[in-house]
Design an enzyme around this catalytic site. Structure first.
Site, mmCIF file in Angstrom:
data_model
loop_
_atom_site.group_PDB
_atom_site.id
_atom_site.type_symbol
_atom_site.label_atom_id
_atom_site.label_comp_id
_atom_site.label_asym_id
_atom_site.label_seq_id
_atom_site.Cartn_x
_atom_site.Cartn_y
_atom_site.Cartn_z
ATOM 1 N N SER A 31 0.798 -1.224 0.000
ATOM 2 C CA SER A 31 0.000 0.000 0.000
ATOM 3 C C SER A 31 0.831 1.274 0.000
ATOM 4 C CB SER A 31 -0.951 0.019 1.210
ATOM 5 O OG SER A 31 -0.232 -0.146 2.421
ATOM 6 N N ASP A 47 -2.993 8.052 8.093
ATOM 7 C CA ASP A 47 -4.092 7.350 8.751
ATOM 8 C C ASP A 47 -3.623 6.385 9.837
ATOM 9 O OD1 ASP A 47 -2.901 5.395 7.262
ATOM 10 O OD2 ASP A 47 -4.622 4.940 5.992
ATOM 11 N N HIS A 92 -0.167 4.635 7.063
ATOM 12 C CA HIS A 92 0.442 5.165 5.849
ATOM 13 C C HIS A 92 0.814 6.631 6.051
ATOM 14 C CE1 HIS A 92 -2.569 2.030 4.829
ATOM 15 N NE2 HIS A 92 -1.541 1.535 4.160
#
Length: 391
Positions: free
Chosen positions: A47, A359, A362
């Site tokens: 991610s 968040d 990340h």
């Protein structure tokens, strides 16, 4: 195990150099792009650089498909786990390529004319089956591990070139970025209440998987491969929140580093050994393939410097701010698991550009911009990606 450290003046110089690296180099073509340096860019990962593969296969993509993800640059959710662009986006822009679609959104040869991004959120170096055998819940672990992503690349290469000679030309002129990998291999078990001692034995297997994939690309003809190391997992706000009551360590890695507030056990006992072993294996690959550039990208050093000296990167420097998420579920570090960034009750900062963490897992576009500059221009990659463009 010794704590990685820099003298304050060295730390400041390295951070400032990455932050203030020029937006364009005098050695580049008149149109301001570096596309002549590399014909294609192919990336593999999770991610940290997934530009939309996850939302193209998942039937329930979750928060990344909703606002405020993507708000800073794209002004809408795009499948990127940040408020805006990722490291790979800044690299793509710097090379003069458009924001090409993620692999799973590609429909034709033309979609891959500049390369492809195979990264998938929650991607691991080890395959999902291994985690099943270890009795972990794999609902949050994508089946599209590094090995699968390498398989996807082979399919794209076959689409781009019909002959072996054409494929060799593409491989020789392309830039490959393999990773970061390892973060999810370790964090998934930790978030399922496994201990640091349970996770540590995975390190050699994870690193071997990365090395095998790099060697597979070299055997196909790759000549320029960058391999990012593991970031300091002990600085991840959600992990800090999870272990918020474990202040003594107790074998679980909960002891805080007084200089950063990060979890020393997870940084010095997990990330540092991972990166050291990865460096050793990359050195072996260099010795075996002397004509190939195999460069290590120091994500650990980059992120730790930003955490240690946030003001040098333009971030809020108040007590604990460098470890606080911009958008999260409230509580310590704004990283409460029970409320996600997109849900009612979430706490969102006024200006993501002042925060390192987006968040709780990340990072923000602002942090990724600095990280990208550090490997494009140095000093966090040797040689820097753009060094090939200066000849």
């Amino acid at each position: 195990m010794a704590k990685p450290a820099l003298l304050p003046t060295t730390l400041a110089a390295a951070l400032v150099a990455a932050f203030l690296a020029p937006a364009a180099s005098a050695a580049l073509p008149a149109n301001g792009t570096a596309s002549w340096c590399y014909s294609h860019l192919f990336t593999f990962g999770d991610s940290l650089i997934d530009t939309g593969n996850f939302i193209h296969y998942s039937t329930a993509p979750g928060p990344v498909a909703r606002s405020p993800y993507g708000e800073t640059f794209f002004h809408r959710p795009t499948g990127r786990w940040s408020d805006g662009r990722l490291i790979v986006d800044f690299i793509v822009e710097r090379l003069g390529f458009p924001h090409w679609p993620p692999y799973l959104a590609g429909k034709s040869k033309d979609d891959f004319r500049h390369g492809a991004n195979f990264a998938v959120a929650s991607g691991t170096a080890l395959n999902q089956l291994l985690f099943k055998k270890k009795h972990l819940n794999v609902a949050q672990i994508t089946p599209y591990s590094l090995g699968v992503q390498i398989g996807w690349f082979k399919k794209v290469l076959a689409v781009l070139a019909s002959t072996e000679q054409e494929r060799k030309v593409i491989m020789a002129k392309s830039l490959f970025i393999v990773g970061e990998f390892g973060g999810n291999d370790y964090l998934h078990p930790l978030f399922q209440n496994k201990t640091l001692e349970w996770v540590r034995p995975l390190v050699p297997r994870v690193v071997r998987s990365i090395a095998r994939s790099v060697e597979a690309l070299i055997e196909l003809g790759a000549t320029t491969v960058y391999v990012p190391g593991l970031f300091p997992v002990g600085c991840v706000p959600r992990l800090l929140f999870l272990l918020r009551d474990d202040v003594s360590g107790g074998g679980c890695g909960g002891e805080r580093d007084p200089a950063t507030g990060c979890l020393r056990g997870f940084n010095e006992g997990l990330a540092v050994p991972h990166n050291r072993l990865l460096g050793d294996m990359l050195a072996q690959l260099r010795a075996a393939h002397p004509g190939v550039t195999i460069a290590y990208a120091d994500y650990y050093g980059e992120v730790l410097r930003l955490v240690s000296a946030p003001a040098l990167g333009g971030f809020d420097a108040g007590a604990g701010d460098s470890l606080r998420a911009c958008c999260g579920g409230g509580g310590l570090y704004n990283a409460n698991f029970t409320v996600l960034c997109t849900e009612p009750g979430a706490v969102q900062c006024a200006d993501p550009s002042k925060y390192l963490w987006w968040d709780g897992l990340h990072m923000t576009e602002a942090a990724y911009r600095i990280m990208a500059r550090g490997i494009l221009h140095g000093p966090f990659a040797d040689p820097p990606i753009l060094s090939r463009c200066n000849g």
